[in-house]
Design an enzyme around this catalytic site. Structure first.
Site, PDB file in Angstrom:
ATOM      1  N   ARG A 182     -14.875 -11.616 -94.879  1.00  0.00           N
ATOM      2  CA  ARG A 182     -13.462 -11.276 -94.649  1.00  0.00           C
ATOM      3  C   ARG A 182     -12.754 -12.435 -93.967  1.00  0.00           C
ATOM      4  NH1 ARG A 182     -12.722  -5.792 -95.592  1.00  0.00           N
ATOM      5  NH2 ARG A 182     -10.554  -6.104 -95.049  1.00  0.00           N
TER       6      ARG A 182
ATOM      7  N   LYS B  81     -12.076 -10.603-101.684  1.00  0.00           N
ATOM      8  CA  LYS B  81     -11.792  -9.687-102.800  1.00  0.00           C
ATOM      9  C   LYS B  81     -12.576 -10.173-104.020  1.00  0.00           C
ATOM     10  CE  LYS B  81      -7.417  -8.172-100.832  1.00  0.00           C
ATOM     11  NZ  LYS B  81      -6.806  -9.052 -99.839  1.00  0.00           N
TER      12      LYS B  81
ATOM     13  N   GLU C  83     -11.190 -24.571 -80.259  1.00  0.00           N
ATOM     14  CA  GLU C  83      -9.786 -24.677 -80.666  1.00  0.00           C
ATOM     15  C   GLU C  83      -9.486 -26.085 -81.169  1.00  0.00           C
ATOM     16  OE1 GLU C  83     -10.496 -22.748 -78.028  1.00  0.00           O
ATOM     17  OE2 GLU C  83      -8.893 -21.285 -77.660  1.00  0.00           O
TER      18      GLU C  83
ATOM     19  N   ASP D 239       0.603 -15.935-103.047  1.00  0.00           N
ATOM     20  CA  ASP D 239      -0.462 -15.188-102.366  1.00  0.00           C
ATOM     21  C   ASP D 239      -1.398 -14.695-103.471  1.00  0.00           C
ATOM     22  OD1 ASP D 239      -2.064 -13.241-101.257  1.00  0.00           O
ATOM     23  OD2 ASP D 239      -0.482 -12.333-100.045  1.00  0.00           O
TER      24      ASP D 239
ATOM     25  N   THR E  60      -7.055 -14.464 -99.526  1.00  0.00           N
ATOM     26  CA  THR E  60      -8.116 -13.899 -98.706  1.00  0.00           C
ATOM     27  C   THR E  60      -9.425 -14.275 -99.397  1.00  0.00           C
ATOM     28  OG1 THR E  60      -7.832 -11.798 -99.870  1.00  0.00           O
ATOM     29  CG2 THR E  60      -6.816 -11.995 -97.705  1.00  0.00           C
TER      30      THR E  60
ATOM     31  N   TYR F 257     -16.822 -21.673 -79.142  1.00  0.00           N
ATOM     32  CA  TYR F 257     -15.373 -21.881 -79.109  1.00  0.00           C
ATOM     33  C   TYR F 257     -15.050 -23.288 -79.589  1.00  0.00           C
ATOM     34  CZ  TYR F 257     -12.419 -18.231 -77.196  1.00  0.00           C
ATOM     35  OH  TYR F 257     -11.639 -17.119 -77.051  1.00  0.00           O
TER      36      TYR F 257
HETATM   37  N1  DSN Z   1      -5.522  -4.287 -98.031  1.00  0.00           N
HETATM   38  C1  DSN Z   1      -5.452  -5.236 -99.115  1.00  0.00           C
HETATM   39  C2  DSN Z   1      -5.544  -4.579-100.433  1.00  0.00           C
HETATM   40  O1  DSN Z   1      -6.168  -3.530-100.502  1.00  0.00           O
HETATM   41  O2  DSN Z   1      -5.027  -5.086-101.413  1.00  0.00           O
HETATM   42  C3  DSN Z   1      -4.258  -6.067 -99.012  1.00  0.00           C
HETATM   43  O3  DSN Z   1      -4.050  -6.451 -97.699  1.00  0.00           O
END
Ligand code: DSN
Length: 418
Positions: A232, A226, A54, A197, A223, A52
């Site tokens: 993730r 991808k 914080e 984004d 994110t 932990y």
């Molecule tokens: N679930 C993601 C996507 O497939 O683009 C976006 O949050």
């Protein structure tokens, strides 16, 4: 060498191993998925999950943070280098929570935001009515035009009318270039924050294959799992020190509790991989593959939304091309071990759970070594199956072809050329 997982809890171990086998046996075309290296998985599965802490490096509420502090700082430094930004928060658990933290940092509840509508390729958190973004803020939408393209004059017109406090760009299902400089001008004209984004296009941006919002957007979120091919999670970036302070407060204690240090370490490992020359080659191949894949459908007269793709993904209107809805197309492809997701298309008359489109992406299979030839083969197989979904002999034949391909291109567990 990657091995099947062994746990004292055999029930869960068996299910993880079945999922691993599924990943091996399927052609993965979900544009937001990828296969991380074994090093990333090791960091994500490490003892750091016990800790932990914080707060932020050097300013924690808990003791024993001397090593996790160093890990978090390394993750920040690597991300700054990758994206050429001054400040990075690497703690967000996911893209949606990160986006919520950005709203909290820049807006008051009820403030107006302007984002791309969901069926034009936007994201739930960009103002959809049943997301926090549509519930706690007054959300308005812009849309793609009849050619499936962003129309910047029209976006300016809407922005002047709405006077939003924040405009969101960067999408989940838009295959063309996002012109961040034009968005900056629109925001300057109406006095709005620009929030980019870049979750889907962060890999091409790092490789210089898509313009970067760095220096243009007030806040950038991506994110990490991808095209970036990490674990993730998400990160939030800015060049403005005051905004950075607000972002930090919004992430913790605003929306989150303790940072997930195992995930922060795994992010750091994947950022290290993305700083290598092999990553740039991967991004180049991913876009080449996506274009060839897309062109093969176009050559067959299939309706591709927005025309030939310029990034790693594109959408097909399966209703007008094959007389199927997105749900049916997804289920039929799943029968032959091809994984895709149904997706709303512009002006879709179906609900998002049914939809009229599917979204296809090249990131994951490019990681397995697919090149142009393999993507042409896959496009031909998808086209055949969607034209004759009830031809069982065809489905059996296609499934065998898929097995040959997946066996020839096993999931890689390392992307470094040693
Ligand atoms: N679930 C993601 C996507 O497939 O683009 C976006 O949050």
């Amino acid at each position: 060498m990657y091995k099947k997982i062994s746990l004292e809890d055999k029930v869960i171990a068996d299910l993880i191993n079945l999922e691993d086998q599924r990943q091996q046996d399927h052609i993965e075309l979900i544009a937001s998925e990828n296969y991380v290296s074994e090093d990333v998985m090791k960091a994500a599965g490490s003892c750091l999950t016990n800790k932990y802490g914080e707060g932020y490096p050097g300013k924690r509420y808990y003791g024993g943070c001397e090593f996790v502090d160093q890990i978090e700082v390394i993750a920040q430094e690597r991300a700054k280098k990758l994206f050429n930004v001054n400040y990075v928060n690497v703690q967000p658990y996911s893209g949606s929570v990160a986006n919520a933290a950005v709203y909290l940092a820049l807006l008051q509840p009820g403030d107006r935001v302007l984002g791309l509508s969901l069926d034009s390729g936007g994201h739930l958190t960009h103002g959809y009515r049943i997301s926090f973004s549509g519930i706690f803020y007054e959300s308005h939408s812009y849309f793609v035009n009849d050619d499936g393209l962003l129309d910047y004059d029209e976006i300016l017109r809407i922005a002047k009318e709405i006077k939003p406090k924040m405009i969101i760009c960067g999408y989940s299902a838009y295959s063309q270039i996002v012109e961040f400089d034009k968005f900056r001008k629109i925001c300057d004209e109406v006095g709005a924050y620009l929030f980019a984004d870049i979750s889907h296009i962060s890999g091409p941006i790092i490789a210089g294959l898509h313009p970067s919002p760095a220096g243009l957007a007030d806040v950038i979120m991506t994110t990490t799992h991808k095209t970036l091919r990490g674990t993730r999670g998400a990160i939030i970036m800015t060049n403005d020190e005051e905004i950075y302070k607000k972002i930090n407060r919004s992430v913790f204690p605003g929306y989150q509790g303790g940072p997930l240090f195992h995930q922060i370490a795994a992010k750091a490992v994947s950022f290290g991989e993305a700083l290598q020359p092999e990553f740039l080659e991967y991004q180049q191949q991913l876009i080449t593959n996506s274009r060839v894949f897309c062109q093969t459908f176009i050559n067959k007269g299939v309706k591709v939304i927005s025309g030939l793709t310029k990034n790693h993904l594109f959408m097909i209107d399966v209703k007008s091309s094959y007389g199927l809805n997105g749900k049916q197309a997804t289920e039929i492809l799943s029968k032959v071990n091809i994984t895709v997701n149904k997706n709303s298309i512009p002006n879709d008359t179906e609900s998002p759970m049914v939809s009229s489109g599917i979204r296809l992406g090249s990131a994951a299979m490019t990681s397995r070594g697919f090149q142009e030839d393999e993507f042409i083969i896959i496009a031909n197989l998808i086209d055949k199956v969607l034209r004759e979904p009830e031809n069982e002999a065809l489905l059996t034949m296609v499934k065998k072809e898929i097995a040959k391909l997946t066996n020839s291109f096993p999931i890689k567990r390392s992307y470094m050329k040693h």
